[in-house]
Design a protein around this motif. Structure first.
Motif, mmCIF file in Angstrom:
data_model
loop_
_atom_site.group_PDB
_atom_site.id
_atom_site.type_symbol
_atom_site.label_atom_id
_atom_site.label_comp_id
_atom_site.label_asym_id
_atom_site.label_seq_id
_atom_site.Cartn_x
_atom_site.Cartn_y
_atom_site.Cartn_z
ATOM 1 N N ASP A 233 -37.858 -45.318 -13.369
ATOM 2 C CA ASP A 233 -37.579 -45.308 -11.939
ATOM 3 C C ASP A 233 -36.057 -45.177 -11.771
ATOM 4 O O ASP A 233 -35.407 -46.111 -11.344
ATOM 5 C CB ASP A 233 -38.103 -46.638 -11.357
ATOM 6 N N GLY A 234 -35.530 -44.031 -12.131
ATOM 7 C CA GLY A 234 -34.076 -43.905 -12.247
ATOM 8 C C GLY A 234 -33.376 -43.202 -11.098
ATOM 9 O O GLY A 234 -32.160 -43.075 -11.106
ATOM 10 N N THR A 235 -34.142 -42.725 -10.126
ATOM 11 C CA THR A 235 -33.510 -42.046 -8.979
ATOM 12 C C THR A 235 -33.735 -42.897 -7.726
ATOM 13 O O THR A 235 -34.498 -43.865 -7.744
ATOM 14 C CB THR A 235 -34.079 -40.631 -8.775
ATOM 15 N N SER A 236 -33.091 -42.526 -6.633
ATOM 16 C CA SER A 236 -33.077 -43.409 -5.457
ATOM 17 C C SER A 236 -34.374 -43.400 -4.652
ATOM 18 O O SER A 236 -34.640 -44.324 -3.906
ATOM 19 C CB SER A 236 -31.927 -42.996 -4.535
ATOM 20 N N ARG A 237 -35.143 -42.318 -4.750
ATOM 21 C CA ARG A 237 -36.334 -42.122 -3.910
ATOM 22 C C ARG A 237 -36.004 -42.220 -2.424
ATOM 23 O O ARG A 237 -36.808 -42.723 -1.625
ATOM 24 C CB ARG A 237 -37.404 -43.179 -4.216
ATOM 25 N N LEU A 238 -34.829 -41.779 -2.052
ATOM 26 C CA LEU A 238 -34.443 -41.843 -0.640
ATOM 27 C C LEU A 238 -34.722 -40.536 0.098
ATOM 28 O O LEU A 238 -34.530 -40.443 1.313
ATOM 29 C CB LEU A 238 -32.962 -42.209 -0.515
ATOM 30 N N SER A 239 -35.175 -39.528 -0.649
ATOM 31 C CA SER A 239 -35.337 -38.195 -0.051
ATOM 32 C C SER A 239 -36.235 -38.194 1.178
ATOM 33 O O SER A 239 -35.975 -37.482 2.147
ATOM 34 C CB SER A 239 -35.886 -37.220 -1.096
ATOM 35 N N ALA A 240 -37.297 -39.009 1.164
ATOM 36 C CA ALA A 240 -38.232 -39.003 2.298
ATOM 37 C C ALA A 240 -37.531 -39.479 3.567
ATOM 38 O O ALA A 240 -37.778 -38.954 4.657
ATOM 39 C CB ALA A 240 -39.426 -39.896 1.990
ATOM 40 N N TYR A 241 -36.621 -40.450 3.420
ATOM 41 C CA TYR A 241 -35.907 -40.990 4.584
ATOM 42 C C TYR A 241 -34.838 -40.011 5.060
ATOM 43 O O TYR A 241 -34.619 -39.850 6.258
ATOM 44 C CB TYR A 241 -35.252 -42.335 4.236
ATOM 45 N N LEU A 242 -34.166 -39.386 4.085
ATOM 46 C CA LEU A 242 -33.132 -38.414 4.453
ATOM 47 C C LEU A 242 -33.758 -37.213 5.156
ATOM 48 O O LEU A 242 -33.191 -36.669 6.100
ATOM 49 C CB LEU A 242 -32.368 -37.959 3.202
ATOM 50 N N ALA A 243 -34.956 -36.821 4.704
ATOM 51 C CA ALA A 243 -35.580 -35.608 5.259
ATOM 52 C C ALA A 243 -35.903 -35.761 6.737
ATOM 53 O O ALA A 243 -35.790 -34.798 7.500
ATOM 54 C CB ALA A 243 -36.834 -35.243 4.465
ATOM 55 N N ILE A 244 -36.311 -36.944 7.174
ATOM 56 C CA ILE A 244 -36.634 -37.100 8.597
ATOM 57 C C ILE A 244 -35.550 -37.893 9.325
ATOM 58 O O ILE A 244 -35.708 -38.256 10.486
ATOM 59 C CB ILE A 244 -38.034 -37.708 8.825
ATOM 60 N N GLY A 245 -34.469 -38.167 8.640
ATOM 61 C CA GLY A 245 -33.317 -38.774 9.299
ATOM 62 C C GLY A 245 -33.459 -40.253 9.607
ATOM 63 O O GLY A 245 -32.853 -40.738 10.549
ATOM 64 N N VAL A 246 -34.217 -40.980 8.790
ATOM 65 C CA VAL A 246 -34.256 -42.442 8.944
ATOM 66 C C VAL A 246 -32.963 -43.005 8.344
ATOM 67 O O VAL A 246 -32.525 -44.104 8.657
ATOM 68 C CB VAL A 246 -35.511 -43.022 8.251
ATOM 69 N N LEU A 247 -32.365 -42.183 7.481
ATOM 70 C CA LEU A 247 -31.111 -42.539 6.821
ATOM 71 C C LEU A 247 -30.193 -41.327 6.948
ATOM 72 O O LEU A 247 -30.667 -40.192 6.966
ATOM 73 C CB LEU A 247 -31.430 -42.798 5.340
ATOM 74 N N SER A 248 -28.870 -41.563 7.002
ATOM 75 C CA SER A 248 -27.950 -40.421 7.080
ATOM 76 C C SER A 248 -27.202 -40.276 5.757
ATOM 77 O O SER A 248 -27.024 -41.259 5.029
ATOM 78 C CB SER A 248 -26.946 -40.619 8.217
ATOM 79 N N PRO A 249 -26.746 -39.070 5.474
ATOM 80 C CA PRO A 249 -25.958 -38.909 4.238
ATOM 81 C C PRO A 249 -24.648 -39.687 4.292
ATOM 82 O O PRO A 249 -24.127 -40.089 3.254
ATOM 83 C CB PRO A 249 -25.720 -37.393 4.164
ATOM 84 N N ARG A 250 -24.114 -39.916 5.516
ATOM 85 C CA ARG A 250 -22.881 -40.715 5.601
ATOM 86 C C ARG A 250 -23.141 -42.150 5.149
ATOM 87 O O ARG A 250 -22.317 -42.772 4.479
ATOM 88 C CB ARG A 250 -22.318 -40.728 7.042
ATOM 89 N N GLN A 251 -24.295 -42.684 5.546
ATOM 90 C CA GLN A 251 -24.625 -44.042 5.095
ATOM 91 C C GLN A 251 -24.677 -44.076 3.567
ATOM 92 O O GLN A 251 -24.222 -45.039 2.946
ATOM 93 C CB GLN A 251 -25.978 -44.482 5.679
ATOM 94 N N CYS A 252 -25.249 -43.018 2.971
ATOM 95 C CA CYS A 252 -25.344 -42.960 1.503
ATOM 96 C C CYS A 252 -23.945 -42.935 0.896
ATOM 97 O O CYS A 252 -23.645 -43.682 -0.038
ATOM 98 C CB CYS A 252 -26.115 -41.717 1.055
ATOM 99 N N LEU A 253 -23.091 -42.080 1.422
ATOM 100 C CA LEU A 253 -21.743 -41.932 0.876
ATOM 101 C C LEU A 253 -20.956 -43.249 0.962
ATOM 102 O O LEU A 253 -20.342 -43.693 -0.012
ATOM 103 C CB LEU A 253 -21.001 -40.827 1.646
ATOM 104 N N HIS A 254 -21.000 -43.883 2.133
ATOM 105 C CA HIS A 254 -20.202 -45.107 2.300
ATOM 106 C C HIS A 254 -20.719 -46.253 1.441
ATOM 107 O O HIS A 254 -19.940 -47.026 0.899
ATOM 108 C CB HIS A 254 -20.122 -45.498 3.776
#
Ligand code: FAD
Length: 472
Positions: A233-254
């Motif tokens: 389980d080595g990756t973030s599995r955040l793609s589903a949230y990023l795809a529909i915008g539950v999370l922003s890439p800025r939040q990831c970066l910060h």
């Protein structure tokens, strides 16, 4: 004044540029709207799992906005064309002065927005925001002001820009009035929905943020070593949230930089940052090359490849019945969970295109119809990369061997065994070539013999690409 926020692929209250801008004037009345467009979604092959994920998060958004005194209207139409008239009359009846929305970069979406802006004309001031990207498309260009066609120099220029100034996150809006009652039962939209495994993809904005925080604490530092092994389980599995915008890439970066301040300089976390930049690269490309949204390859000659029309082989691939264990386990992971590990996306895409010589667009479509993280830019980018039809794609003569890929990235077959219980009795040594073992043992496995022979398929594919490259 009344400010309308049109929610689309940005189902969150934290760091939402359009929502924050609409709420900036403390005296304005702020209203939200979400327009479901099932016919359009069908045309875009949205998966029932993504529809369910949207539905769940729409309810969360409704509640989060209600708590802040902001109403969210949810309305169903057929397609994008219907949105225009609907928004116009909504703005009239609600006396809207200004519309705030976050850009979507796909072609149909951009056309729709242009018509909306034109139709609302001077009555409603429209403001769009580059919210689903770290840097706006068109802002990272070569010396000639053109979009980069190769990833590495794009990434270098991108990081230089980040060094000059980071895109800031905006705070969630404060409550504007007393909380609105949130006991209204929302009517779901009319689109097939399929359950989402809440262990893999917990529902809610806060859950996504927690997952991001947890990932950035330690796993992100090990990402470089772990990310290629699907049993880990080595990756973030955040793609589903990023795809529909539950999370922003800025939040990831910060969050990344908070835990690993040197990630921009190539230290811990830099490899994950690089993946976020791949996401940007493909989005920026969509805007620079709208043909990518029109089912066209980036490299024109690749459209001359004579693809095989083999329905049976296509179905075998879809169902995970090709006889190549790593390919089949991956396809079953996709069909069961709506997600597939990145390494395996590359392996199964290469197998469909380069072993079965089936048109990459068929694979791209099937992926969209199954993925919980389906995203046109990333999916098209991934498929064109694997099919050697894209910018900075794998060269056409680089063809993955599905058996050696399995041996390298799932050595002991742990991932394979998880998804192919019918191979339970096969010893580790033969887990990637069960047909050889079955033959030796004179056994019949409840598992298909490889549907193509890789060496021969490889030769046929090279020939097909070479013919296409040099038309007589
Ligand atoms: P992590 O490894 O943790 O990466 C973090 C984030 O970076 C991801 O959530 C994603 O948003 C982004 N990202 C990572 N790798 C890529 C990449 N190669 N291209 C673009 N963005 C990337 N990703 C999608 O989000 N939607 C798709 O529809 C999609 N289709 C793909 C199809 C093919 C054929 C291939 C080869 C790749 C595809 N990807 C797609 C990219 C990648 O496989 C997924 O983003 C990744 O597996 C998601 O898992 P994660 O969140 O754990 O990623």
């Amino acid at each position: 004044a009344t400010h309308l926020v049109w929610f689309r692929n940005d189902l969150r209250v934290n760091d939402n540029l359009a929502l924050a801008a609409a709420c900036r004037d403390p005296h304005a009345r702020v209203v939200g709207i979400f327009l479901a467009t099932p016919e359009q979604w069908q045309q875009h092959d949205m998966s029932p799992r993504q529809a369910e994920f949207i539905w769940q998060h729409l309810q969360c958004l409704h509640a989060a906005l209600a708590a802040r005194g902001i109403e969210l209207h949810i309305h169903q139409l057929n397609d994008f064309a219907d949105c225009v008239e609907y928004l116009k009359s909504f703005c009239e009846t609600q006396k809207v002065d200004a519309l705030f929305y976050n850009y979507q970069y796909e072609l149909n979406e951009r056309k729709r927005d242009a018509v909306v802006e034109k139709t609302l004309d001077v009555d409603v001031v429209c403001q769009g925001f580059d919210d689903s990207v770290l840097l706006p498309p068109g802002s990272v260009t070569t010396g000639n002001h053109e979009m980069y066609k190769v990833f590495t120099p794009f990434s270098r220029a991108f990081i230089k820009r980040l060094h000059e100034g980071l895109p800031e996150c905006v705070a969630p809006p404060k409550a504007r009035s007393a909380a609105l009652p949130d006991n209204e039962k929302l009517t779901p939209f009319d689109y097939p929905r399929q359950p989402v495994d809440a262990n893999l993809f917990p529902i809610g904005e806060q859950q996504a943020i927690n997952q991001l925080r947890q990932f950035c604490r330690q796993p992100v530092a090990d990402y470089g070593e772990q990310r290629d092994f699907p049993s880990v389980d080595g990756t973030s599995r955040l793609s589903a949230y990023l795809a529909i915008g539950v999370l922003s890439p800025r939040q990831c970066l910060h969050r990344l930089l908070k835990e690993h301040p040197q990630a921009l300089d190539g230290d811990a976390g830099a490899i994950w940052l690089n993946e976020l930049i791949w996401r940007e690269f493909y989005r920026h490309l969509l805007v620079a090359y709208p043909k990518l949204c029109r089912h066209q390859p980036f490299i024109p000659w690749t459209d001359n490849v004579s693809w095989q029309q083999d329905e049976q082989q296509f179905i075998a691939w879809q169902q995970g019945q090709t006889g190549y264990p790593i390919v089949d386990a991956a396809m079953r992971q996709l069909n069961t969970t709506g997600w597939m590990h990145n390494r395996l996306r590359m392996v199964v895409a290469s197998f469909l295109v380069k072993d079965l010589l089936i048109d990459w667009r068929q694979g791209e479509r099937y992926f969209m119809s199954q993925l919980i993280d389906g995203d046109l830019a990333a999916n098209n980018g991934g498929w064109q990369w694997a099919a050697s039809t894209g910018t900075d794609a794998a060269p056409y003569f680089r063809i993955f061997n599905p058996t050696t890929q399995g041996e390298r990235f799932d050595k002991k077959g742990e991932f394979i065994r998880q998804w192919l219980p019918e191979l339970g009795i096969v010893p580790d040594q033969y887990i990637h070539t069960p047909w050889i073992w079955a033959e030796k043992q004179q056994l019949t496995l409840d598992y298909p013999h490889p549907i193509v022979e890789h060496k021969q398929a490889r030769i046929a594919t090279l020939a097909a690409y070479e013919v296409a490259r040099k038309p007589e």
